[in-house]
Design a protein around this motif. Structure first.
Motif, mmCIF file in Angstrom:
data_model
loop_
_atom_site.group_PDB
_atom_site.id
_atom_site.type_symbol
_atom_site.label_atom_id
_atom_site.label_comp_id
_atom_site.label_asym_id
_atom_site.label_seq_id
_atom_site.Cartn_x
_atom_site.Cartn_y
_atom_site.Cartn_z
ATOM 1 N N ALA A 340 0.827 -1.209 0.000
ATOM 2 C CA ALA A 340 0.000 0.000 0.000
ATOM 3 C C ALA A 340 0.860 1.258 0.000
ATOM 4 C CB ALA A 340 -0.921 -0.006 1.219
ATOM 5 N N SER A 341 1.918 1.266 0.801
ATOM 6 C CA SER A 341 2.816 2.428 0.838
ATOM 7 C C SER A 341 3.507 2.636 -0.494
ATOM 8 C CB SER A 341 3.859 2.237 1.945
ATOM 9 O OG SER A 341 3.247 2.071 3.207
ATOM 10 N N GLN A 342 3.892 1.540 -1.125
ATOM 11 C CA GLN A 342 4.581 1.637 -2.408
ATOM 12 C C GLN A 342 3.696 2.249 -3.487
ATOM 13 O OE1 GLN A 342 5.372 -1.819 -5.244
ATOM 14 N NE2 GLN A 342 7.283 -1.680 -4.115
ATOM 15 N N ILE A 343 2.433 1.837 -3.528
ATOM 16 C CA ILE A 343 1.528 2.367 -4.549
ATOM 17 C C ILE A 343 1.229 3.842 -4.288
ATOM 18 C CG2 ILE A 343 -0.779 2.170 -5.535
ATOM 19 C CD1 ILE A 343 -0.645 -0.817 -4.966
ATOM 20 N N LEU A 344 0.948 4.179 -3.018
ATOM 21 C CA LEU A 344 0.567 5.548 -2.701
ATOM 22 C C LEU A 344 1.730 6.514 -2.852
ATOM 23 C CD1 LEU A 344 -1.522 7.562 -1.671
ATOM 24 C CD2 LEU A 344 -0.935 6.896 0.664
ATOM 25 N N MET A 345 2.927 6.113 -2.442
ATOM 26 C CA MET A 345 4.068 7.035 -2.397
ATOM 27 C C MET A 345 5.004 6.897 -3.589
ATOM 28 S SD MET A 345 3.460 8.770 0.263
ATOM 29 C CE MET A 345 5.011 9.648 0.410
ATOM 30 N N PHE A 346 4.832 5.869 -4.404
ATOM 31 C CA PHE A 346 5.711 5.700 -5.557
ATOM 32 C C PHE A 346 4.949 5.661 -6.877
ATOM 33 C CE2 PHE A 346 7.876 2.749 -8.529
ATOM 34 C CZ PHE A 346 8.974 3.543 -8.823
ATOM 35 N N VAL A 347 3.978 4.744 -6.977
ATOM 36 C CA VAL A 347 3.282 4.564 -8.256
ATOM 37 C C VAL A 347 2.415 5.780 -8.581
ATOM 38 C CG1 VAL A 347 1.703 3.102 -9.559
ATOM 39 C CG2 VAL A 347 3.322 2.067 -7.956
ATOM 40 N N VAL A 348 1.647 6.280 -7.601
ATOM 41 C CA VAL A 348 0.760 7.422 -7.857
ATOM 42 C C VAL A 348 1.544 8.673 -8.262
ATOM 43 C CG1 VAL A 348 -0.878 9.013 -6.795
ATOM 44 C CG2 VAL A 348 -1.122 6.555 -6.422
ATOM 45 N N PRO A 349 2.535 9.122 -7.493
ATOM 46 C CA PRO A 349 3.284 10.316 -7.929
ATOM 47 C C PRO A 349 4.070 10.085 -9.212
ATOM 48 C CG PRO A 349 4.314 9.351 -5.996
ATOM 49 C CD PRO A 349 2.999 8.662 -6.163
ATOM 50 N N LEU A 350 4.535 8.847 -9.429
ATOM 51 C CA LEU A 350 5.237 8.557 -10.677
ATOM 52 C C LEU A 350 4.312 8.752 -11.870
ATOM 53 C CD1 LEU A 350 7.848 7.507 -12.024
ATOM 54 C CD2 LEU A 350 6.913 5.197 -11.792
ATOM 55 N N CYS A 351 3.058 8.322 -11.754
ATOM 56 C CA CYS A 351 2.096 8.524 -12.841
ATOM 57 C C CYS A 351 1.845 10.007 -13.089
ATOM 58 C CB CYS A 351 0.786 7.815 -12.511
ATOM 59 S SG CYS A 351 0.888 6.009 -12.547
ATOM 60 N N VAL A 352 1.791 10.805 -12.024
ATOM 61 C CA VAL A 352 1.598 12.252 -12.188
ATOM 62 C C VAL A 352 2.773 12.870 -12.931
ATOM 63 C CG1 VAL A 352 1.343 14.438 -10.961
ATOM 64 C CG2 VAL A 352 0.129 12.407 -10.150
ATOM 65 N N ILE A 353 3.992 12.454 -12.579
ATOM 66 C CA ILE A 353 5.184 13.002 -13.233
ATOM 67 C C ILE A 353 5.246 12.565 -14.696
ATOM 68 C CG2 ILE A 353 7.696 13.073 -13.207
ATOM 69 C CD1 ILE A 353 6.353 14.598 -10.927
ATOM 70 N N ILE A 354 4.960 11.293 -14.962
ATOM 71 C CA ILE A 354 4.981 10.801 -16.340
ATOM 72 C C ILE A 354 3.905 11.497 -17.170
ATOM 73 C CG2 ILE A 354 4.627 8.777 -17.796
ATOM 74 C CD1 ILE A 354 5.909 7.091 -15.645
ATOM 75 N N ALA A 355 2.722 11.686 -16.590
ATOM 76 C CA ALA A 355 1.665 12.416 -17.296
ATOM 77 C C ALA A 355 2.106 13.835 -17.586
ATOM 78 C CB ALA A 355 0.393 12.418 -16.449
ATOM 79 N N TRP A 356 2.809 14.459 -16.681
ATOM 80 C CA TRP A 356 3.355 15.808 -16.897
ATOM 81 C C TRP A 356 4.311 15.815 -18.080
ATOM 82 C CZ3 TRP A 356 6.843 18.624 -12.752
ATOM 83 C CH2 TRP A 356 7.040 19.951 -13.164
ATOM 84 N N ILE A 357 5.187 14.807 -18.164
ATOM 85 C CA ILE A 357 6.135 14.714 -19.273
ATOM 86 C C ILE A 357 5.408 14.488 -20.591
ATOM 87 C CG2 ILE A 357 8.051 13.360 -20.204
ATOM 88 C CD1 ILE A 357 8.889 12.770 -17.321
ATOM 89 N N MET A 358 4.330 13.682 -20.554
ATOM 90 C CA MET A 358 3.567 13.375 -21.770
ATOM 91 C C MET A 358 2.612 14.493 -22.165
ATOM 92 S SD MET A 358 2.653 9.383 -20.911
ATOM 93 C CE MET A 358 1.609 9.230 -22.362
ATOM 94 N N GLY A 359 2.532 15.537 -21.357
ATOM 95 C CA GLY A 359 1.605 16.631 -21.657
ATOM 96 C C GLY A 359 0.175 16.334 -21.287
#
Length: 432
Positions: A340-359
């Motif tokens: 649960a910690s891994q998804i909330l603190m790693f996967v979720v923010p990683l998706c936000v950053i990748i979405a930022w890069i993808m526009g």
């Protein structure tokens, strides 16, 4: 004596090895045949360990059936259902292969491998949903995976462990649980802040385009990734004794030190192959989820929050319950809270950053109902684990809480174009 040279008895000459028709000697042919036999034997042994070494073997036929259904353009709900069934054993085998690789890399690198690949199925599904710009499916699936680990996986583990050990008082080291709980609370704060800011902006500045919410979410995501890296350093380097103690307490006499079942390169090749299959099936799932929702009469939110996490958390769920049966709650807590910690603190923010890069505009605002359910799950879990002991009633409470949340999203039927509570229409014109 002891010489390996052979003599021709009739001619008194040294006998040369006979050559075969292909120009190789008989000894070389024996070596080649032995090598081929060993390769075949190793391959069969690997197939037996990887494919036939799981109780979810009966679900493997769903994988080729999903490929056939997609190739012949059968009903899309069938493609979704078969792909979902096929992902279940693959998720469990990915966890198994990751553990096999960790045996050869040492505790530090092995911990990083487990941290990276432990939720590979959820991450792959999230990436395909992001690629198809289905932000609502991405958020729902990640949210459901967190809630599933906190309430269903942990709750069923405490329930089964309490029933199996009625005459024993189950205790665990709450230091590891405290570390994960603090991390979850920080992640919750990073998600509540954009939600409250969004609600405040809608009240006082209804014409706002949502740019500030995006900036706040991206800044919070960077901080969340930094906090997760600090947590990994804390777990794997500076305070390893807090997390290794779970394996040292109450070791039975019949416990055998676990060793790798297959070779490192074999595990890596199998891992790559199964990851590729998971990627294909995940694309099928993401592409057909709306059709399955319409055909089955079940909301997209329920499928994403309940059904998809059940597939992705199959390995964690089974392993956590087994360790709870053996009265090893430290390991069960490490599996459920760590995931649960891994998804909330790693996967979720990683998706936000990748979405930022993808526009692609994606914020940490998951919606009022969704964030409320997440907050309730984290607080309920924290209160359940605060005294360092467990019994079956705690498992009953956590499991029933999961049922209530599942029922909430089962009756929620949000139209597809409005299912993303992040106000995509308003944010779509924001500056990336």
């Amino acid at each position: 004596m002891g010489s390996s040279v052979n003599y021709d008895v009739e001619n008194g000459e040294t006998a040369k090895p006979r050559e075969s028709l292909l120009g190789t000697t008989s000894s070389e042919s024996d070596v080649l045949s032995c090598v081929r036999f060993r390769m075949v034997r190793d391959f069969v042994a690997n197939v037996r360990k990887v494919i036939f070494g799981t109780k979810l073997l009966v679900l493997f036929p769903a994988i080729p059936m999903a490929f056939v259904a997609h190739y012949y353009s059968l009903d899309r709900p069938w493609v979704f259902g078969l792909s979902l069934l096929g992902l279940t054993p693959l998720a469990e085998r990915l966890s198994f292969l990751t553990e096999q690789i960790a045996h050869y890399t040492g505790p530090t690198v092995g911990g990083l491998v487990n941290a990276t690949c432990g939720n590979a199925t959820e991450l792959i599904i999230a990436m395909f949903a992001l690629h198809k710009r289905k932000i609502h499916v991405l958020k729902y699936s990640l949210l459901g995976s967190i809630i599933s680990n906190l309430l269903l996986v942990l709750g069923s583990s405490l329930l089964c462990g309490g029933i199996a050990n009625l005459n024993k008082q189950q205790k665990f080291d709450h230091k590891q649980a405290d570390a994960n709980t603090l991390l979850l609370l920080l992640g919750l704060l990073c998600q509540i802040a954009p939600l409250l800011f969004n609600l405040n902006t809608m009240e006082y500045s209804p014409k706002s385009d949502g740019t500030l919410i995006l900036h706040l979410s991206r800044a919070s995501s960077i901080l969340m990734l930094f906090a997760y890296v600090a947590y990994l350093f804390f777990q794997l380097k500076s305070h390893t004794q807090l997390f290794e103690s779970q394996e040292d307490h109450e070791v039975d006499d019949d416990d055998i030190k676990e060793t790798a079942s297959i070779g490192s390169w074999s595990a890596f090749i199998w891992l790559c192959l199964m990851t590729l299959i998971v990627a294909v099936l995940s694309e099928y799932v993401v592409g057909t989820i709306e059709d399955a929702s319409e055909s089955w009469g079940i909301s997209v939110s329920f499928i994403s929050i309940i059904l998809l996490p059940l597939v992705g958390n199959a390995a964690e769920h089974a392993g956590s319950v087994i360790f709870a049966f053996k009265n090893k709650l430290d390991i069960s807590l490490g599996v459920a809270l760590g995931s649960a910690s891994q998804i909330l603190m790693f996967v979720v923010p990683l998706c936000v950053i990748i979405a930022w890069i993808m526009g692609i505009n994606m914020s940490l605002d998951f919606g009022l109902l969704e964030t409320g359910c997440l907050a309730f799950s984290i607080f309920l879990t924290a209160f359940t684990l605060q005294d360092g002991s467990s019994h079956y009633l705690k498992g009953v409470i956590l499991t029933l809480a999961y049922v209530v949340i599942g029922a909430c999203f089962f009756v929620q039927h949000v139209p597809f174009d409005e299912s993303n509570s992040n106000n995509l229409e308003r944010v779509s014109n924001a500056v990336a």
